[in-house]
Write an enzyme that holds these catalytic residues in place. Sequence first.
Site, short mmCIF file in Angstrom:
data_model
loop_
_atom_site.label_atom_id
_atom_site.label_comp_id
_atom_site.label_asym_id
_atom_site.label_seq_id
_atom_site.Cartn_x
_atom_site.Cartn_y
_atom_site.Cartn_z
N GLY A 81 0.47 -0.97 -0.21
CA GLY A 81 -0.18 0.19 -0.14
C GLY A 81 0.77 1.11 0.26
N GLN A 86 2.81 9.91 0.77
CA GLN A 86 3.98 9.27 1.51
C GLN A 86 5.28 9.64 0.05
OE1 GLN A 86 2.33 5.05 2.41
NE2 GLN A 86 4.41 4.69 2.76
N CYS A 127 5.60 -0.45 7.04
CA CYS A 127 5.43 0.61 6.64
C CYS A 127 6.69 1.62 5.34
CB CYS A 127 5.16 2.27 7.46
SG CYS A 127 4.46 3.66 6.46
N LEU A 128 6.32 1.38 4.47
CA LEU A 128 7.32 1.06 3.32
C LEU A 128 8.50 3.47 3.32
CD1 LEU A 128 5.23 1.43 0.15
CD2 LEU A 128 7.88 0.35 0.85
N HIS A 169 -4.95 1.33 7.95
CA HIS A 169 -2.85 2.27 7.87
C HIS A 169 -2.82 3.60 6.90
CE1 HIS A 169 1.44 1.50 7.82
NE2 HIS A 169 1.27 1.62 6.64
N GLU A 170 -3.54 3.45 5.16
CA GLU A 170 -2.89 3.75 4.27
C GLU A 170 -4.17 5.14 4.70
OE1 GLU A 170 -0.87 3.46 2.56
OE2 GLU A 170 -0.83 1.58 2.79
N HIS A 173 -2.22 7.34 6.40
CA HIS A 173 -1.03 8.61 5.54
C HIS A 173 -2.16 9.54 5.63
CE1 HIS A 173 2.27 6.25 6.20
NE2 HIS A 173 1.73 5.19 5.58
#
Length: 203
Positions: A81, A86, A127-128, A169-170, A173
Amino acid sequence: MVYTVNIGKFKVVIIGTARMLTAVYTLLLEFHHKAMTIRTILEFPDPRLRTQAASVGKVDKRIRYLLDDMFETMYEAKGIGLAATQIDVHERVVVMDVSEERDTPLILINPEVEFIGDSQLEHDEGCLSVPGFYETVSRPDCIRLRALNEKGESFELEPDGLLAVCIQHELDHLNGKLFVDYLSALKRQRIRKKLEKLHRQSS
Ligand code: QAP
Ligand code: CO
């Protein structure tokens, strides 16, 4: 007529009418865009990750280019994701693919989530933007999602499990929130210190 146009680092000479110029220029711009689509992912504790994203007004070509870049960036980084936040774009756009085969892309534009039922699910999250760290987070298990797709059409989904976790989670962000915010201050500080050290070493 002979026209000279700049496309990125290239100088292109077009010989023809003004109408041909427009057509060729548009084509070249698209070609150039497709040649460079992997974007830099911001990493914790970058303050830009705390930005509240704005709603998308119209799902147009600009948004579809953004989606292309986001998928390319997410797949290249082996993520499941990625939120626009991000990559330092503060609009409510998310791309996901939680499938094992990496062949089930999901697009969420202006997503809205409702919690249904009160069961919680504990899941290991990464997480990226927090590379190398995984911690258990507890979130509502069953959600109702409403979002727009790449054509600007509204759709609904009632996922549970990993998909429900990833959507939440997304969505966090887009509101400037990270999974490390659910951890103890001590754990969060440890992660921040380690990443800051890595960032110093690589700069
Ligand atoms: C969010 O995260 C997520 O540390 C998406 O070295 C993750 O794609 C939701 C990744 C897990 C639920 C469960 C992380 C890749 C990817 C790393 C990601 C890394 C390489 C994270
Ligand atoms: Co993330």
